[in-house]
Each structure stands twice: as C-alpha cells, then as structure tokens.
Design an enzyme around this catalytic site. Sequence first.
Site, PDB file in Angstrom:
ATOM      1  N   GLU A 100       3.561  33.531  34.395  1.00 26.78           N
ATOM      2  CA  GLU A 100       3.795  34.347  35.589  1.00 26.78           C
ATOM      3  C   GLU A 100       5.197  34.945  35.592  1.00 26.78           C
ATOM      4  OE1 GLU A 100       1.645  35.404  37.507  1.00 26.78           O
ATOM      5  OE2 GLU A 100      -0.044  34.079  37.122  1.00 26.78           O
ATOM      6  N   TYR A 150       5.369  35.750  45.276  1.00 22.11           N
ATOM      7  CA  TYR A 150       4.198  35.914  44.416  1.00 22.11           C
ATOM      8  C   TYR A 150       4.081  34.756  43.422  1.00 22.11           C
ATOM      9  CZ  TYR A 150       1.455  36.987  40.402  1.00 22.11           C
ATOM     10  OH  TYR A 150       0.560  36.862  39.385  1.00 22.11           O
ATOM     11  N   ASP A 199       0.348  40.434  43.567  1.00 23.83           N
ATOM     12  CA  ASP A 199       1.179  41.270  42.713  1.00 23.83           C
ATOM     13  C   ASP A 199       0.905  42.728  43.063  1.00 23.83           C
ATOM     14  OD1 ASP A 199      -1.302  41.813  41.603  1.00 23.83           O
ATOM     15  OD2 ASP A 199      -0.641  41.556  39.528  1.00 23.83           O
TER      16      ASP A 199
END
Length: 349
Positions: A39, A122, A140
Amino acid sequence: MSTPEFHKIRQGLLRWYDQNRRDLPWRQTRDPYALWIAETMLQQTQVKTVLPYYHRFLRAFPTLAALDRAPREKVLALWSGLGYYRRAENLKKAAWQIIRRHGGKIPQDFRALRALPGVGPYTAGALMSIGFNRAYPALDGNARRVVARLFNVQREKDLRVIGKQLVSPSRPGHFNQALMELGSKICLARSPDCPICPIARSCAARRSGKVEVRALSSARPMIKKVEWPLVLVRNKGKILLRRRPPGGMLGGLWELPGGERKKGEALKDTLDRHLNGLGNQVSLGSPIGEIRHSITRHRIRAPLFVSVCPSEKKIRLPHPRWRWLPLSSLYRYPLSALSLKAIRLLPRR
C-alpha cells in the site's frame, strides 16, 4: 440511499470482483506487513511499476524486524527509481516505532496506525480492512471516483460519511479492493464504460447523465515546467555522481551533476554553474537525448550531456559528497529516479 440499496451495491460489486479481480501478489497474503509495504508503494504509483519493487523489497526485508535492522542506505537503494523517497524514509521510521512501541506487531487500531509516520487515512483503512478484516473504508483515487459517481456527491465530508456507511461489514477488504478495481478498469475518469458496470443501475451520476466528476478539492496545484540539464561524466567503467545533502527534497540520494536552468541561461552555462568549478575540466558535446520526469508539481525536461574523462585522477572533486562510482555497483546506492533514467540512456561502450 436506503440500506437495501447499499446491500445491493455490495452484493453486485463483490460478485463482479470475485470473477474479475487481477491476480496481484499482495492479494495472495493477509500478512499486515506485506500489505503495508504494498500500500505504501502504491501511493501515487502505478501497479505495473510497483510489482518488481515489491518482490525485491520483501526478499531483502521479509519481516518488520529485518526492515528495522536494515541500514537506511540499503532501504533507499532498493527504492531507487520508485520515486517519492519520503515513503521509504517513513517505512523505516515506522518500523522503528512498531518494534519498540507496539511489541513488533503492526497495531490493529486505526488511531495507532494513523500515528505512524507516512500512514494516512487511506493506508490505515486498507490495513484495517484487508489485513485485519475490520469494516473501515479505504478510498484511493479510483474508489473515490466510483463513490462520487454512485451517490452524485462532490463534498469531501459527504464522501467520507458515505464511505463509512457503504463498506461491507462481512468482507470489508474485498469490498474496498473491488471499488478500486472498478475505478481502474471500468469507472474511468474519462469515458467510463457504464454498460458493463456491475452496479450501473444504482449509479446516480448515470441516471442524471452527468458522469464527469469534478475535483473534490477546489485548490489545484500549479504545475511548474522545469528544464534541468544533466551531465554524465564517464571514466572507463565509472561515472561521476554527487550526493544530495540530508534533509529536504531527495535528501541523501545520489545523482548526476546538473540542475535547474535559469531563464535566458545557456544549457552549458547551467551545467557549468552546477558542476561547482568542474566546468573547465569537463568537455561537453551535444546532448545525446532528453529525459522527461515528474516530481510532485514539477514537470522536468532534462537534456543529457555525456563527457568522457581520460583519467579520474585529473579531476579534483569539489566536495567529499562527489564520488566516482562503478556502473556495476550502482544498485547498492540510492539514486534519484531522474538520474536512473539518464544512466539508462548511456551508450554501452
């Protein structure tokens, strides 16, 4: 929108995701550490670019403890070319904190995750939902666009509220990834493919005929166009590099000599200025090519000059941060992405 409609959206989207999701390596694991690395790398970076870096990084640092023990130089070297190097710096800082303040385990608490360096809403939501199966949204850019169209919302506050209500309580990680996948494959920023969208019937934007999504933030960053000539000074199997001072943008990275061109300045005068007194020792011909690169809001155009030096000993380096480095060993050094692109243009002779 009613609760039954939310349920309908979740069902349709998850069914589509189960049949159409891409086979990505971070989707084969529930290890929070591996997910955190993925991520972080995926922030502002395309999947195809991330894939080789993800595999190399986890081979070098397979655990949180390995990342914590690793020298900063090695971490940055493995990040070279991926850009946004602050992400790698923050991974290292966060690993230190997790080892010492959280017993060596990534915390399963949203606020604790947000307190870690480099972990925004996020990334924290992605870890909570994908890594720990907790019902937290992870929006996102692609997922935000899908939700904005589905509910015809433009305000950031509304987007956050709906995101919390919409996430699947039973399969939150898959649901969040399904939103991202839909946004990357079908609900595109331009020309979305609405006829094949699995949740098109629930889409407010499609019903209204207004699928264009305005930016949720009214402040748009100004783009600055920059000309940044570089010179690659060669001596047999070595090239001349300099290391940026610590702190600031790209702090501590190695790069080719060069820099921003002033208005009205000749390219060779720019290089002479950035060569810190080496200009009269380095002969420059014509550029061998040009590199295009972006750093945050800067759009860089970098003409590349090459100079062959008969002997490195004849050049007196202006500072200890300047060094001759063998081409064969560059993988051990953290290089700026712009310099990596330039070195790849070097004729192999």
